[in-house]
Design a protein around this motif. Structure first.
Motif, short mmCIF file in Angstrom:
data_model
loop_
_atom_site.label_atom_id
_atom_site.label_comp_id
_atom_site.label_asym_id
_atom_site.label_seq_id
_atom_site.Cartn_x
_atom_site.Cartn_y
_atom_site.Cartn_z
N ILE A 1 16.18 58.80 68.31
CA ILE A 1 17.17 58.78 69.37
C ILE A 1 16.62 59.56 70.55
CG2 ILE A 1 19.36 59.92 69.97
CD1 ILE A 1 20.18 58.97 67.06
N VAL A 2 16.86 59.05 71.74
CA VAL A 2 16.40 59.74 72.95
C VAL A 2 17.62 60.21 73.74
CG1 VAL A 2 15.11 59.55 75.09
CG2 VAL A 2 14.30 58.36 73.05
N ILE A 3 17.63 61.48 74.07
CA ILE A 3 18.68 62.05 74.90
C ILE A 3 18.02 62.64 76.14
CG2 ILE A 3 20.52 63.77 75.05
CD1 ILE A 3 20.69 63.69 71.97
N ALA A 4 18.52 62.28 77.31
CA ALA A 4 18.02 62.87 78.54
C ALA A 4 18.92 64.02 78.97
CB ALA A 4 17.96 61.82 79.64
N ILE A 5 18.33 64.96 79.68
CA ILE A 5 19.11 65.96 80.40
C ILE A 5 18.93 65.64 81.87
CG2 ILE A 5 19.45 68.40 80.95
CD1 ILE A 5 18.06 69.02 78.22
N LYS A 6 20.04 65.31 82.53
CA LYS A 6 19.96 64.86 83.93
C LYS A 6 21.17 65.42 84.67
CE LYS A 6 19.42 60.48 86.46
NZ LYS A 6 18.37 60.94 87.34
N ASP A 7 20.93 66.11 85.77
CA ASP A 7 22.02 66.74 86.53
C ASP A 7 22.89 67.60 85.61
OD1 ASP A 7 21.12 65.41 88.86
OD2 ASP A 7 22.31 63.64 88.33
N PRO B 1 22.77 60.04 76.57
CA PRO B 1 24.23 60.08 76.43
C PRO B 1 24.67 61.44 75.88
CG PRO B 1 23.28 58.91 74.57
CD PRO B 1 22.13 59.29 75.47
N SER B 2 25.95 61.76 76.10
CA SER B 2 26.45 63.05 75.61
C SER B 2 27.04 62.92 74.20
CB SER B 2 27.48 63.62 76.57
OG SER B 2 28.57 62.76 76.68
N THR B 3 27.30 61.70 73.78
CA THR B 3 27.74 61.46 72.41
C THR B 3 26.79 60.46 71.76
OG1 THR B 3 30.04 61.84 73.00
CG2 THR B 3 29.64 60.69 70.94
N VAL B 4 26.25 60.85 70.63
CA VAL B 4 25.24 60.03 69.96
C VAL B 4 25.67 59.82 68.51
CG1 VAL B 4 22.83 59.92 69.26
CG2 VAL B 4 23.44 61.04 71.41
N GLU B 5 25.70 58.58 68.08
CA GLU B 5 26.02 58.30 66.68
C GLU B 5 24.73 58.21 65.88
OE1 GLU B 5 28.55 54.95 66.11
OE2 GLU B 5 30.16 55.83 67.30
N ILE B 6 24.74 58.86 64.72
CA ILE B 6 23.60 58.76 63.81
C ILE B 6 24.14 58.43 62.42
CG2 ILE B 6 22.22 60.43 65.13
CD1 ILE B 6 22.85 62.46 62.87
N PRO B 7 23.30 57.87 61.59
CA PRO B 7 23.75 57.60 60.22
C PRO B 7 23.86 58.90 59.42
CG PRO B 7 21.46 56.90 60.51
CD PRO B 7 21.95 57.36 61.86
N ALA B 8 24.95 59.06 58.71
CA ALA B 8 25.09 60.21 57.81
C ALA B 8 24.07 60.09 56.68
CB ALA B 8 26.51 60.27 57.25
N VAL C 1 14.38 64.87 73.21
CA VAL C 1 15.17 65.33 74.36
C VAL C 1 14.23 65.41 75.56
CG1 VAL C 1 16.63 67.15 75.29
CG2 VAL C 1 16.66 66.68 72.83
N ARG C 2 14.56 64.66 76.60
CA ARG C 2 13.76 64.61 77.83
C ARG C 2 14.50 65.31 78.95
NH1 ARG C 2 12.09 58.37 76.96
NH2 ARG C 2 10.48 58.83 75.42
N ASN C 3 13.86 66.31 79.50
CA ASN C 3 14.49 67.07 80.58
C ASN C 3 14.09 66.48 81.93
OD1 ASN C 3 15.57 68.92 82.31
ND2 ASN C 3 14.48 70.68 81.47
N GLN D 1 10.97 72.12 78.89
CA GLN D 1 10.51 72.42 80.26
C GLN D 1 10.97 71.32 81.23
OE1 GLN D 1 9.16 75.23 81.02
NE2 GLN D 1 8.84 75.95 78.92
N PRO D 2 11.08 71.65 82.52
CA PRO D 2 11.40 70.62 83.52
C PRO D 2 10.38 69.48 83.44
CG PRO D 2 11.36 72.80 84.52
CD PRO D 2 10.87 72.97 83.10
N GLY D 3 10.88 68.26 83.36
CA GLY D 3 10.00 67.10 83.26
C GLY D 3 9.35 66.93 81.90
N GLY D 4 9.67 67.79 80.97
CA GLY D 4 9.06 67.73 79.64
C GLY D 4 9.99 67.14 78.61
N GLU D 5 9.48 67.03 77.39
CA GLU D 5 10.32 66.55 76.30
C GLU D 5 9.95 67.28 75.01
OE1 GLU D 5 9.44 62.28 76.13
OE2 GLU D 5 8.37 62.64 74.26
N ILE D 6 10.91 67.35 74.13
CA ILE D 6 10.70 67.93 72.80
C ILE D 6 11.27 66.97 71.77
CG2 ILE D 6 10.72 70.35 73.55
CD1 ILE D 6 13.80 69.24 71.81
N THR D 7 10.85 67.15 70.53
CA THR D 7 11.48 66.39 69.45
C THR D 7 11.93 67.37 68.38
OG1 THR D 7 9.39 66.06 68.31
CG2 THR D 7 10.06 64.33 69.81
#
Ligand SMILES: [Cu+2]
Length: 108
Positions: free
Chosen positions: A26-32, A37-44, A52-54, A74-80
């Motif tokens: 799943i990819v989540i961005a941080i923007k403004d 998305p702010s709500t993410v469904e995952i399988p239990a 996470v991409r900033n 970091q700004p412009g960076g991503e983590i997993t």
């Protein structure tokens, strides 16, 4: 030439296919200062990879008390991070450097 390219593509599919299935996650961005998305469904009951991409100009820290993860982005960076397996339920995450920035994982 085309046949060669097709062969190469099939080969990549064969060796990479199972990896995508397990690894796409799943990819989540941080923007403004919002998670998108702010709500993410995952399988239990399944371990899930979250990227996470900033996209902001400020450093963030992806954090969750509920699922015990904390990682600077970091700004412009991503983590997993790998999350779970989680029981069914709602799990909050937030940007520890901008605590109003919040989202939820919904395991179902
Ligand atoms: Cu923190």
């Amino acid at each position: 030439m085309a046949r060669l390219a097709l062969g190469a593509a099939l080969f990549v599919l064969l060796i990479a296919g199972p990896v995508w299935a397990d690894d796409a996650g799943i990819v989540i961005a941080i923007k403004d200062h919002q998670f998108v998305p702010s709500t993410v469904e995952i399988p239990a009951g399944t371990k899930v990879k979250i990227t996470v991409r900033n996209q902001d100009q400020t450093t963030s820290e992806f954090e969750s008390v509920d699922f015990h993860r904390e990682k600077v982005v970091q700004p412009g960076g991503e983590i997993t991070v790998f999350v779970g397996p989680l029981d069914r339920g709602s799990y909050e995450f937030f940007d520890d450097f901008h605590p109003a920035t919040r989202g939820h994982l919904i395991a179902k």
